[in-house]
Design a protein around this motif. Structure first.
Motif, PDB file in Angstrom:
ATOM      1  N   THR A 295       0.841  -1.195   0.000  1.00 43.44           N
ATOM      2  CA  THR A 295       0.000   0.000   0.000  1.00 43.44           C
ATOM      3  C   THR A 295       0.874   1.241   0.000  1.00 43.44           C
ATOM      4  O   THR A 295       2.032   1.204   0.430  1.00 43.44           O
ATOM      5  CB  THR A 295      -0.934   0.032   1.222  1.00 43.44           C
ATOM      6  OG1 THR A 295      -0.146   0.025   2.425  1.00 43.44           O
ATOM      7  CG2 THR A 295      -1.872  -1.161   1.217  1.00 43.44           C
TER       8      THR A 295
ATOM      9  N   ARG B  52       0.760   5.738   0.512  1.00 45.94           N
ATOM     10  CA  ARG B  52       0.046   6.845   1.136  1.00 45.94           C
ATOM     11  C   ARG B  52       0.480   8.147   0.490  1.00 45.94           C
ATOM     12  O   ARG B  52       1.667   8.474   0.440  1.00 45.94           O
ATOM     13  CB  ARG B  52       0.336   6.891   2.641  1.00 45.94           C
ATOM     14  CG  ARG B  52      -0.391   7.986   3.405  1.00 45.94           C
ATOM     15  CD  ARG B  52      -1.832   7.648   3.626  1.00 45.94           C
ATOM     16  NE  ARG B  52      -2.481   8.630   4.499  1.00 45.94           N
ATOM     17  CZ  ARG B  52      -3.788   8.703   4.689  1.00 45.94           C
ATOM     18  NH1 ARG B  52      -4.588   7.841   4.092  1.00 45.94           N
ATOM     19  NH2 ARG B  52      -4.304   9.618   5.495  1.00 45.94           N
ATOM     20  N   CYS B  53      -0.498   8.905  -0.029  1.00 45.07           N
ATOM     21  CA  CYS B  53      -0.191  10.188  -0.645  1.00 45.07           C
ATOM     22  C   CYS B  53      -1.435  11.065  -0.611  1.00 45.07           C
ATOM     23  O   CYS B  53      -2.558  10.576  -0.823  1.00 45.07           O
ATOM     24  CB  CYS B  53       0.264   9.987  -2.098  1.00 45.07           C
ATOM     25  SG  CYS B  53       0.851  11.494  -2.901  1.00 45.07           S
ATOM     26  N   CYS B  54      -1.235  12.360  -0.326  1.00 49.44           N
ATOM     27  CA  CYS B  54      -2.344  13.332  -0.320  1.00 49.44           C
ATOM     28  C   CYS B  54      -3.495  12.855   0.557  1.00 49.44           C
ATOM     29  O   CYS B  54      -4.676  12.934   0.175  1.00 49.44           O
ATOM     30  CB  CYS B  54      -2.835  13.610  -1.737  1.00 49.44           C
ATOM     31  SG  CYS B  54      -1.604  14.364  -2.807  1.00 49.44           S
ATOM     32  N   ALA B  55      -3.151  12.316   1.734  1.00 44.54           N
ATOM     33  CA  ALA B  55      -4.132  11.874   2.730  1.00 44.54           C
ATOM     34  C   ALA B  55      -4.997  10.706   2.229  1.00 44.54           C
ATOM     35  O   ALA B  55      -6.078  10.464   2.748  1.00 44.54           O
ATOM     36  CB  ALA B  55      -5.022  13.023   3.180  1.00 44.54           C
ATOM     37  N   THR B  56      -4.516   9.968   1.225  1.00 44.89           N
ATOM     38  CA  THR B  56      -5.258   8.843   0.672  1.00 44.89           C
ATOM     39  C   THR B  56      -4.363   7.614   0.624  1.00 44.89           C
ATOM     40  O   THR B  56      -3.173   7.711   0.307  1.00 44.89           O
ATOM     41  CB  THR B  56      -5.757   9.167  -0.754  1.00 44.89           C
ATOM     42  OG1 THR B  56      -6.535  10.357  -0.714  1.00 44.89           O
ATOM     43  CG2 THR B  56      -6.600   8.033  -1.316  1.00 44.89           C
ATOM     44  N   THR B  57      -4.934   6.442   0.951  1.00 48.40           N
ATOM     45  CA  THR B  57      -4.206   5.190   0.881  1.00 48.40           C
ATOM     46  C   THR B  57      -4.567   4.458  -0.412  1.00 48.40           C
ATOM     47  O   THR B  57      -5.745   4.317  -0.751  1.00 48.40           O
ATOM     48  CB  THR B  57      -4.538   4.287   2.081  1.00 48.40           C
ATOM     49  OG1 THR B  57      -4.169   4.980   3.282  1.00 48.40           O
ATOM     50  CG2 THR B  57      -3.772   2.978   2.014  1.00 48.40           C
ATOM     51  N   PHE B  58      -3.540   3.994  -1.124  1.00 50.13           N
ATOM     52  CA  PHE B  58      -3.734   3.273  -2.388  1.00 50.13           C
ATOM     53  C   PHE B  58      -3.283   1.825  -2.201  1.00 50.13           C
ATOM     54  O   PHE B  58      -2.164   1.578  -1.754  1.00 50.13           O
ATOM     55  CB  PHE B  58      -2.938   3.944  -3.511  1.00 50.13           C
ATOM     56  CG  PHE B  58      -3.340   5.361  -3.753  1.00 50.13           C
ATOM     57  CD1 PHE B  58      -2.712   6.402  -3.068  1.00 50.13           C
ATOM     58  CD2 PHE B  58      -4.342   5.675  -4.655  1.00 50.13           C
ATOM     59  CE1 PHE B  58      -3.087   7.713  -3.277  1.00 50.13           C
ATOM     60  CE2 PHE B  58      -4.715   6.993  -4.884  1.00 50.13           C
ATOM     61  CZ  PHE B  58      -4.090   8.016  -4.183  1.00 50.13           C
TER      62      PHE B  58
ATOM     63  N   HIS C 252      -2.638   8.129  -9.789  1.00 50.68           N
ATOM     64  CA  HIS C 252      -2.689   9.338  -8.942  1.00 50.68           C
ATOM     65  C   HIS C 252      -1.455  10.206  -9.173  1.00 50.68           C
ATOM     66  O   HIS C 252      -1.559  11.433  -9.323  1.00 50.68           O
ATOM     67  CB  HIS C 252      -2.780   8.925  -7.476  1.00 50.68           C
ATOM     68  CG  HIS C 252      -2.613  10.070  -6.519  1.00 50.68           C
ATOM     69  ND1 HIS C 252      -3.640  10.916  -6.177  1.00 50.68           N
ATOM     70  CD2 HIS C 252      -1.510  10.511  -5.836  1.00 50.68           C
ATOM     71  CE1 HIS C 252      -3.205  11.833  -5.340  1.00 50.68           C
ATOM     72  NE2 HIS C 252      -1.915  11.611  -5.111  1.00 50.68           N
TER      73      HIS C 252
ATOM     74  N   THR D  36      -2.668  13.443  12.859  1.00 51.67           N
ATOM     75  CA  THR D  36      -3.003  13.279  11.448  1.00 51.67           C
ATOM     76  C   THR D  36      -1.851  13.767  10.609  1.00 51.67           C
ATOM     77  O   THR D  36      -1.335  14.866  10.828  1.00 51.67           O
ATOM     78  CB  THR D  36      -4.256  14.086  11.065  1.00 51.67           C
ATOM     79  OG1 THR D  36      -4.038  15.467  11.347  1.00 51.67           O
ATOM     80  CG2 THR D  36      -5.461  13.588  11.841  1.00 51.67           C
TER      81      THR D  36
ATOM     82  N   SER E  54       0.126  13.166   6.417  1.00 50.79           N
ATOM     83  CA  SER E  54       0.227  12.494   5.140  1.00 50.79           C
ATOM     84  C   SER E  54       1.621  11.906   5.032  1.00 50.79           C
ATOM     85  O   SER E  54       2.600  12.553   5.365  1.00 50.79           O
ATOM     86  CB  SER E  54      -0.014  13.486   4.000  1.00 50.79           C
ATOM     87  OG  SER E  54      -1.297  14.056   4.118  1.00 50.79           O
TER      88      SER E  54
ATOM     89  N   GLU F  70      -3.031  17.340   7.133  1.00 56.08           N
ATOM     90  CA  GLU F  70      -3.932  17.364   5.984  1.00 56.08           C
ATOM     91  C   GLU F  70      -4.530  18.742   5.703  1.00 56.08           C
ATOM     92  O   GLU F  70      -5.139  18.954   4.662  1.00 56.08           O
ATOM     93  CB  GLU F  70      -5.059  16.351   6.202  1.00 56.08           C
ATOM     94  CG  GLU F  70      -4.536  14.917   6.302  1.00 56.08           C
ATOM     95  CD  GLU F  70      -5.630  13.914   6.590  1.00 56.08           C
ATOM     96  OE1 GLU F  70      -6.803  14.332   6.612  1.00 56.08           O
ATOM     97  OE2 GLU F  70      -5.327  12.736   6.792  1.00 56.08           O
TER      98      GLU F  70
END
Length: 432
Positions: A33, A35-41, A50, A112, A114, A197
């Motif tokens: 996985t 993590r970038c721009c507060a999003t998990t891929f 992305h 919190t 990123s 964030e």
């Protein structure tokens, strides 16, 4: 950059994408996985898509290895080249900068963040004859690197807080350090912490100002060139330890907080004298009113990142009243990197939407309404008031979100102060 073959271009792009993804991969060696721009891929393809959509400029910089510098448009006058790209984006130097910037990030306890995104604080006192050119350079550089934040430029120097991906921040630092005007700076002069964030929801703001931090005193009369002697965090820590242990030292030495009252309210050094002033520009008046208290004493000054102490210490020295004047090099920020459980207790106030960062769990302030230990600021909810309010969750849930009785009555007339501001003593007296 024009590559000799299509294969070279493809290889360069793959290398850049691989580096971009590697620094966003989560810490577990077996993790799949990112993590970038507060999003998990959860898949590599999703992360690649992305990166291509939202970080194309950063990847372009990594690919474009041959570009050395970019000049301003030819129709703009310029005495110097103001580079927009590092001298070599793929050099080991960039990796060294990344390592230096992330070395002390673990000192900060944050709820919190990123992955691999940083905020850096930096300043440089220098003589800029044409600050507008510097501001234009900074704006273009940040836009190219997709950095957000706030930067003030004046004839006396530059003061900035910017945030973005680790790669972009490292490239930004490399460009700064490579410019002739900043050759005496080091990576250690940039204070870094996790971005979070919502640090810069307004994007990027670059302004040309009279001063890079407002003291409202003539720059020739109170010059950074006459600042107090800098103490390293280690030297400062030892001096504070001496004050704690030695009664004589505590009587002859003043540990002085140069920040505003709302900053010191939620975090400060043990034994520090924290003036109850609302603006840094009030500091000279505070010292003038309390000259007898400071006369003949050694002063140890500190602020957030060191910039305010530069001219505040110069002002004290210009009065020739104190025995010695010292300042904490790098400010509280650098001190906490080395001593997260040292003599500074509570939170460190920062001037972005995070409001605070912390290295320890101490709460030294209380809810305005009920007295419960609380150190999370929110703005007064009255339209037209920007006062910071310490109101715990229980009190906020019951509607106690105002700074004073006047604000409870409704919106403030334009440019009028609420009661707690208008009745605040501008400059406190130190009697002991």
């Amino acid at each position: 950059m024009e590559f000799q073959t299509k294969r070279e271009a493809i290889r360069a792009r793959k290398k850049a994408l691989g580096s971009f993804l590697a620094e966003r991969k989560l810490s577990s060696p077996s993790s799949t996985t990112w993590r970038c721009c507060a999003t998990t891929f959860s898949t590599r393809n999703a992360m690649l898509e992305h990166a291509s959509r939202f970080h194309a400029k950063e990847i372009e910089i990594l690919v474009d290895r041959g570009q050395k510098t970019t000049r301003f448009d030819s129709n703009e006058e310029s005495d110097n080249d103001w580079p927009l790209s590092p001298t070599d984006e793929t050099s080991p130097r960039i990796d060294e900068i990344k390592g230096a910037l992330t070395k002390h990030v673990d000192a900060w306890k944050t709820q919190t963040s990123s992955n691999c995104d940083l905020v850096i604080l930096f300043y440089k006192y220098a003589d800029f004859e044409k600050p507008t050119r510097v501001a234009t350079w900074q704006r273009r550089l940040c836009e190219r690197l997709r950095l957000r934040g706030k930067i003030r430029v004046a004839t006396e120097g530059i003061n900035g807080t910017v945030g973005g991906s680790l790669t972009s921040v490292a490239l930004f630092v490399d460009v700064i350090l490579s410019h002739p005007s900043f050759l005496d700076m080091m990576v250690d002069d940039f204070k870094s912490s996790l971005l979070g964030e919502t640090a810069f929801p307004a994007g990027l703001e670059v302004r040309v100002c009279e001063e890079i931090v407002p003291l409202e005193k003539p720059k020739d009369a109170v010059s950074y060139k006459n600042a107090g002697e800098r103490l390293s965090p280690k030297e400062f820590h030892e001096r504070v330890l001496e004050i704690q242990k030695d009664t004589l030292a505590s009587d002859t030495t003043v540990l002085l907080d140069c920040r505003n009252y709302y900053e010191s309210r939620i975090g400060k050094f043990d034994f520090a004298r924290a003036p109850n002033i609302r603006k840094f520009s009030y500091f000279p008046e505070y010292f003038d009113r309390n000259e007898e208290f400071f006369k003949g004493k050694t002063v140890l000054m500190y602020c957030t990142g060191g910039i305010r102490c530069e001219r505040a210490s110069a002002y004290l020295k210009s009065k020739s009243l104190c025995r010695d004047v010292f300042q904490l090099s790098g400010g509280i920020h650098k001190y906490l990197e080395q001593y997260p459980d040292g003599f500074f207790r509570g939170k460190l106030y920062v001037f972005d939407e995070r409001k605070t960062i912390r290295s320890n769990d101490d709460v030294i302030s209380n809810c305005f309404y009920c007295g419960y230990p609380w150190d999370e600021y929110e703005h007064c909810t009255t339209v037209g008031c920007r006062q910071l309010v310490l109101s715990c969750e229980r009190c906020r849930d019951s509607g106690k979100t105002h700074c004073c009785d006047v604000c409870k009555q409704g919106p403030l007339p334009k440019k009028e102060f609420c009661r707690c501001t208008s009745q605040r003593q501008r400059i406190p007296d130190e009697h002991s």
